[in-house]
Design a protein around this motif. Structure first.
Motif, PDB file in Angstrom:
ATOM      1  N   GLY A   1       0.819  -1.195   0.000  1.00  0.00           N
ATOM      2  CA  GLY A   1       0.000   0.000   0.000  1.00  0.00           C
ATOM      3  C   GLY A   1       0.855   1.248   0.000  1.00  0.00           C
ATOM      4  O   GLY A   1       0.353   2.351   0.218  1.00  0.00           O
ATOM      5  N   SER A   2       2.155   1.083  -0.254  1.00  0.00           N
ATOM      6  CA  SER A   2       3.085   2.213  -0.245  1.00  0.00           C
ATOM      7  C   SER A   2       2.892   3.081  -1.475  1.00  0.00           C
ATOM      8  O   SER A   2       2.482   2.612  -2.542  1.00  0.00           O
ATOM      9  CB  SER A   2       4.524   1.700  -0.195  1.00  0.00           C
ATOM     10  OG  SER A   2       5.446   2.766  -0.291  1.00  0.00           O
ATOM     11  N   ALA A   3       3.221   4.360  -1.341  1.00  0.00           N
ATOM     12  CA  ALA A   3       3.161   5.284  -2.470  1.00  0.00           C
ATOM     13  C   ALA A   3       4.482   5.366  -3.222  1.00  0.00           C
ATOM     14  O   ALA A   3       4.553   5.991  -4.279  1.00  0.00           O
ATOM     15  CB  ALA A   3       2.763   6.673  -1.983  1.00  0.00           C
ATOM     16  N   VAL A   4       5.543   4.736  -2.678  1.00  0.00           N
ATOM     17  CA  VAL A   4       6.863   4.734  -3.324  1.00  0.00           C
ATOM     18  C   VAL A   4       7.381   3.300  -3.332  1.00  0.00           C
ATOM     19  O   VAL A   4       7.437   2.650  -2.272  1.00  0.00           O
ATOM     20  CB  VAL A   4       7.862   5.650  -2.589  1.00  0.00           C
ATOM     21  CG1 VAL A   4       9.224   5.597  -3.274  1.00  0.00           C
ATOM     22  CG2 VAL A   4       7.348   7.085  -2.530  1.00  0.00           C
ATOM     23  N   LEU A   5       7.767   2.799  -4.492  1.00  0.00           N
ATOM     24  CA  LEU A   5       8.256   1.430  -4.618  1.00  0.00           C
ATOM     25  C   LEU A   5       9.561   1.411  -5.414  1.00  0.00           C
ATOM     26  O   LEU A   5       9.864   2.347  -6.164  1.00  0.00           O
ATOM     27  CB  LEU A   5       7.222   0.547  -5.309  1.00  0.00           C
ATOM     28  CG  LEU A   5       5.936   0.284  -4.514  1.00  0.00           C
ATOM     29  CD1 LEU A   5       4.929  -0.470  -5.365  1.00  0.00           C
ATOM     30  CD2 LEU A   5       6.237  -0.474  -3.228  1.00  0.00           C
TER      31      LEU A   5
END
Length: 204
Positions: free
Chosen positions: A60-64
């Motif tokens: 659910g992260s906004a940065v990968l």
């Protein structure tokens, strides 16, 4: 060896005009180039060996992050060389790609939405990407580029709760006193971690 030919020209000494000897020393013998230099002939083009994901999934992260691995040391790698495969509502923007070493790079992406995400090397015939090995051999891939990388499952959609009810074992099930057992029942739109429930400021 007779590896040199003058193509109808002449090479003469500046003093006396003696014609030059064009016979080269045998490879590996004294005076030969091979005896004085270690020659490496590289005509093998680099390839992408893998693009695994570098963070946990589902996410659910906004940065990968992804790790881009090449078959050998390369130069000319930048964000314009890559694209994403997505489905459902996923959107992604590649914001940086930095070297871990000369043949591995970390790609960072800003992401949103719910669905699947994969990082690809764009269709590359060398000149399309600018990626090349240290000998200047341009990278080669299939016509579709490299599309065999790892896939993230993204979930940025909050779960919803339905069919909620709360009852107690009190004679009046809508009331509870110390010692009563209160039961909360609900249906979630997706699998949840163990929820933390607070009733009248008390965690249960």
């Amino acid at each position: 060896t007779t590896a040199l030919a003058l193509n109808s020209g002449t090479i003469n000494a500046t003093s006396g005009g003696t014609a030059s000897t064009l016979t080269l020393p045998a490879p590996g013998t004294a005076g030969s180039l091979g005896a004085n230099k270690n020659l490496v002939i590289d005509t093998q083009a680099p390839t992408v060996s893998s693009i695994p994901i570098a963070d946990p999934t589902p996410s659910g992260s906004a940065v990968l992050h992804f790790t881009v691995n090449f078959s050998e040391d390369v130069t000319g790698v930048d964000i314009s060389d890559f694209n994403f495969s997505t489905n459902n509502s996923v959107t992604a923007t590649l914001v940086s790609i930095v070297p871990v070493n000369a043949h591995s790079y970390t790609a960072t992406a800003n992401v949103a939405g719910t669905g699947n995400l994969r990082l690809n090397l764009s269709n590359s015939t060398g000149s399309n990407t600018g990626i090349a090995d240290l000998a200047g051999n341009a990278i080669t891939t299939t016509a579709s580029g490299y599309t065999g990388g790892g896939v993230y499952t993204l979930d940025h959609t909050a779960p919803t709760l339905t069919a909620r009810s709360i009852t107690s074992n009190n004679g009046t099930t809508t009331l509870a006193v110390t010692g009563n057992i209160v039961t909360l029942t609900f249906t979630s739109s997706e699998t949840l971690n163990t929820p933390v429930v607070t009733i009248a400021t008390h965690t249960v």
